[in-house]
Scaffold this active site. Structure first.
Site, PDB file in Angstrom:
ATOM      1  N   ASP A  11     -23.469  -8.974  44.365  1.00 39.42           N
ATOM      2  CA  ASP A  11     -22.670  -9.672  43.339  1.00 39.42           C
ATOM      3  C   ASP A  11     -23.575 -10.697  42.650  1.00 39.42           C
ATOM      4  O   ASP A  11     -24.134 -11.578  43.304  1.00 39.42           O
ATOM      5  CB  ASP A  11     -21.468 -10.363  44.025  1.00 39.42           C
ATOM      6  CG  ASP A  11     -20.502 -10.989  43.017  1.00 39.42           C
ATOM      7  OD1 ASP A  11     -20.930 -11.331  41.892  1.00 39.42           O
ATOM      8  OD2 ASP A  11     -19.328 -11.158  43.373  1.00 39.42           O
ATOM      9  N   ASP A 105     -20.521  -6.842  37.486  1.00 36.67           N
ATOM     10  CA  ASP A 105     -21.612  -7.465  38.250  1.00 36.67           C
ATOM     11  C   ASP A 105     -21.514  -7.277  39.764  1.00 36.67           C
ATOM     12  O   ASP A 105     -22.208  -7.946  40.504  1.00 36.67           O
ATOM     13  CB  ASP A 105     -21.722  -8.960  37.914  1.00 36.67           C
ATOM     14  CG  ASP A 105     -20.760  -9.816  38.712  1.00 36.67           C
ATOM     15  OD1 ASP A 105     -19.652  -9.341  38.996  1.00 36.67           O
ATOM     16  OD2 ASP A 105     -21.141 -10.944  39.061  1.00 36.67           O
ATOM     17  N   GLU A 106     -20.644  -6.367  40.200  1.00 39.41           N
ATOM     18  CA  GLU A 106     -20.528  -6.122  41.639  1.00 39.41           C
ATOM     19  C   GLU A 106     -20.747  -4.645  41.919  1.00 39.41           C
ATOM     20  O   GLU A 106     -20.207  -3.793  41.196  1.00 39.41           O
ATOM     21  CB  GLU A 106     -19.106  -6.401  42.120  1.00 39.41           C
ATOM     22  CG  GLU A 106     -18.711  -7.831  42.243  1.00 39.41           C
ATOM     23  CD  GLU A 106     -17.195  -7.897  42.332  1.00 39.41           C
ATOM     24  OE1 GLU A 106     -16.694  -8.221  43.408  1.00 39.41           O
ATOM     25  OE2 GLU A 106     -16.530  -7.605  41.325  1.00 39.41           O
TER      26      GLU A 106
HETATM   27  P1  TTP Z   1     -17.558 -12.898  38.857  1.00 40.28           P
HETATM   28  O1  TTP Z   1     -18.462 -12.129  39.765  1.00 40.28           O
HETATM   29  O2  TTP Z   1     -16.148 -13.105  39.277  1.00 40.28           O
HETATM   30  O3  TTP Z   1     -18.164 -14.344  38.583  1.00 40.28           O
HETATM   31  P2  TTP Z   1     -19.657 -14.785  38.334  1.00 40.28           P
HETATM   32  O4  TTP Z   1     -20.640 -13.684  38.534  1.00 40.28           O
HETATM   33  O5  TTP Z   1     -19.713 -15.418  36.998  1.00 40.28           O
HETATM   34  O6  TTP Z   1     -19.860 -15.919  39.422  1.00 40.28           O
HETATM   35  P3  TTP Z   1     -20.073 -15.779  40.996  1.00 40.28           P
HETATM   36  O7  TTP Z   1     -21.400 -16.375  41.274  1.00 40.28           O
HETATM   37  O8  TTP Z   1     -18.949 -16.578  41.575  1.00 40.28           O
HETATM   38  O9  TTP Z   1     -20.004 -14.324  41.327  1.00 40.28           O
HETATM   39  O10 TTP Z   1     -17.500 -12.204  37.434  1.00 40.28           O
HETATM   40  C1  TTP Z   1     -18.622 -11.550  36.860  1.00 40.28           C
HETATM   41  C2  TTP Z   1     -18.660 -11.729  35.366  1.00 40.28           C
HETATM   42  O11 TTP Z   1     -17.502 -11.162  34.781  1.00 40.28           O
HETATM   43  C3  TTP Z   1     -18.688 -13.186  34.951  1.00 40.28           C
HETATM   44  O12 TTP Z   1     -20.010 -13.684  34.848  1.00 40.28           O
HETATM   45  C4  TTP Z   1     -17.970 -13.169  33.635  1.00 40.28           C
HETATM   46  C5  TTP Z   1     -17.076 -11.977  33.686  1.00 40.28           C
HETATM   47  N1  TTP Z   1     -15.668 -12.360  33.870  1.00 40.28           N
HETATM   48  C6  TTP Z   1     -14.835 -12.357  32.768  1.00 40.28           C
HETATM   49  O13 TTP Z   1     -15.249 -12.009  31.662  1.00 40.28           O
HETATM   50  N2  TTP Z   1     -13.530 -12.742  32.935  1.00 40.28           N
HETATM   51  C7  TTP Z   1     -13.030 -13.127  34.142  1.00 40.28           C
HETATM   52  O14 TTP Z   1     -11.844 -13.486  34.252  1.00 40.28           O
HETATM   53  C8  TTP Z   1     -13.918 -13.128  35.280  1.00 40.28           C
HETATM   54  C9  TTP Z   1     -13.409 -13.556  36.634  1.00 40.28           C
HETATM   55  C10 TTP Z   1     -15.210 -12.739  35.089  1.00 40.28           C
HETATM   56 MG    MG Z   2     -20.599 -12.531  40.269  1.00 39.42          MG
END
Ligand code: TTP
Ligand code: MG
Length: 407
Positions: A11, A105-106
């Site tokens: 992630d 991103d996962e």
């Molecule tokens: P996430 O993996 O939930 O968050 P992140 O990568 O920004 O942070 P973390 O370090 O906690 O993993 O989401 C991945 C991407 O998806 C995030 O960078 C932006 C996008 N996203 C949206 O566009 N809308 C949303 O509601 C969420 C949760 C994420």
């Molecule tokens: Mg993330």
């Protein structure tokens, strides 16, 4: 004896924000938030520097600015994120073909059969982190466990820039006092309902009587109990070659109620879906319309037709007939159109001459749009409702980052 699986979850840390910071040195080490370009934009993510001030996904720019006055807002570049996502997949595939790209991103990798080739699970994790950092300049967190649930948990509790392997024999102790909503898929609603049964921790959930959980949650009760014990049977879902469906949805710049307005958005979405299907040579026979009310209540209604299509007007016509079968009870904030039951287009689908002619017309329109941009030729009905495109122009440069100042 059945050996346990080894699943690795990757992630990205603050994904969109990290990509922006890696691209523009001015943003490195600073509190930044990524936003959309629409009028009703919210924060999609923020850098860890901004999170320290309490900035969170879903906040408005006003709320974020209040918490962190020197925050820098960056308009997101979706094409760059999706491109990065595709390139990340190539990295994962070096270690196993069993890769599930779960979200932008996962990803989940089943490395049960391949980890010994690379010196073990942690070696793979470190190697993936190193390659991603080298290629994109961004950090990610890696969780490893006996199933998807535990791998995801390992990643969540090790953020940012972490790596953690939870071995099967550690699962019980780790979950004993952990709040249930730390588990993937257990949100506020389930948490509250469990709490009303006196269940707060995963340990308590795992020991709860099955009958009690079944009575309150139906069949999901069985899954919940297993989750409390760290058991999760869903395998890594390796991507299928053929898409199952093609869909687009959009949050509207303002809530709408009028049929004519809704219809013109449906036409726009049908065109986006039809165009994508035609471009990749797919046609489908189930058309679905998704509506999200102002209250966020969301539903999807679908309709199967007797032939395969990727014709914009065909999709539009059926999506509209779905709309007309619904009695709207509130104004709408999001509309989605989806084509499913999708197959690769074959000669058989295009036998009828009239349809062929229509296809030629659509192809001509697609060609013009491909060459001159999305808005070069649009159906008249939605010109009225069209906003400025939310895509960032090819002329965009990192130096053009918008530092929006909100008083
Ligand atoms: P996430 O993996 O939930 O968050 P992140 O990568 O920004 O942070 P973390 O370090 O906690 O993993 O989401 C991945 C991407 O998806 C995030 O960078 C932006 C996008 N996203 C949206 O566009 N809308 C949303 O509601 C969420 C949760 C994420
Ligand atoms: Mg993330």
């Amino acid at each position: 004896m059945k050996t346990s699986k080894i699943i690795l979850c990757v992630d990205m840390d603050a994904f969109f924000a990290s990509v922006e910071q890696a691209t523009n040195p001015r943003l490195k080490g600073k509190p930044i938030a990524v936003i959309g370009s629409g009028a009703r934009t919210v924060i999609t993510t923020s850098s860890y520097e901004a999170r320290r001030f309490g900035v969170k996904t879903g906040m408005t720019v006003y709320e974020a600015k209040k918490l962190c006055p020197h925050i820098i807002f960056v308009v997101g570049d979706n094409a760059r994120y999706t491109d990065t996502c595709k390139r990340l997949e190539d990295i994962y595939m070096k270690f196993t073909p069993q890769v599930e790209i779960y979200s932008i991103d996962e990803a989940f990798l089943d490395i049960t059969g391949s980890h010994h080739l690379f010196g073990g699970p942690e070696r793979i994790g470190n190697e993936i982190k190193r390659i991603i950092k080298g290629q994109f300049g961004i950090n990610c967190t890696i969780g490893i466990g006996p199933n998807i649930l535990i791998a995801k948990l390992a990643s969540d509790i090790s953020k940012p820039d972490g790596l953690r392997w939870i071995k099967p024999e550690e699962v019980g102790d780790l979950l004993e006092d952990m709040p249930v909503d730390e588990l993937w898929g257990i949100g506020k609603g389930i948490k509250q309902r469990l709490e009303s049964l006196g269940i707060k921790t995963c340990g308590e959930l795992g020991r709860a009587p099955l009958e009690l959980l079944r009575r309150h949650f139906g069949i999901i009760g069985v899954t919940l109990k297993a989750m409390g014990q760290g058991i999760y049977s869903r395998p890594v879902a390796v991507q299928e070659e053929e898409p199952k469906s093609i869909g687009h949805s959009m949050t509207l710049p303002k809530d709408i109620y009028l049929r004519s307005e809704i219809a013109s958005y449906i036409l726009q979405l049908s065109e986006m879906v039809g165009r994508r299907a035609r471009r990749y040579g797919y046609a489908g026979r189930v058309i679905a319309l998704t509506i999200r009310y102002r209250s966020f209540e969301t539903f999807t209604k679908q309709k199967a037709i007797s032939f395969y299509t990727n014709d914009t007007h065909e999709i539009y016509y059926h999506a509209l007939s779905i709309l007309d079968s619904i009695k709207l009870k509130d104004s709408i904030r999001l509309i989605g159109v989806r084509l499913s039951g999708v197959l690769k287009e074959s000669g058989q689908m295009t036998l009828i001459n009239e349809i062929k002619k229509r296809k030629e017309l659509l192809k001509a329109i697609d060609d013009v749009c491909d060459r001159y941009g999305e808005d070069a030729l649009v159906w008249a009905a939605y010109i009225r409702t069209m906003e400025k495109p939310r895509v960032i122009s090819p002329a965009w440069r990192p130096s053009g980052v918008k530092n929006i100042d909100i008083k």
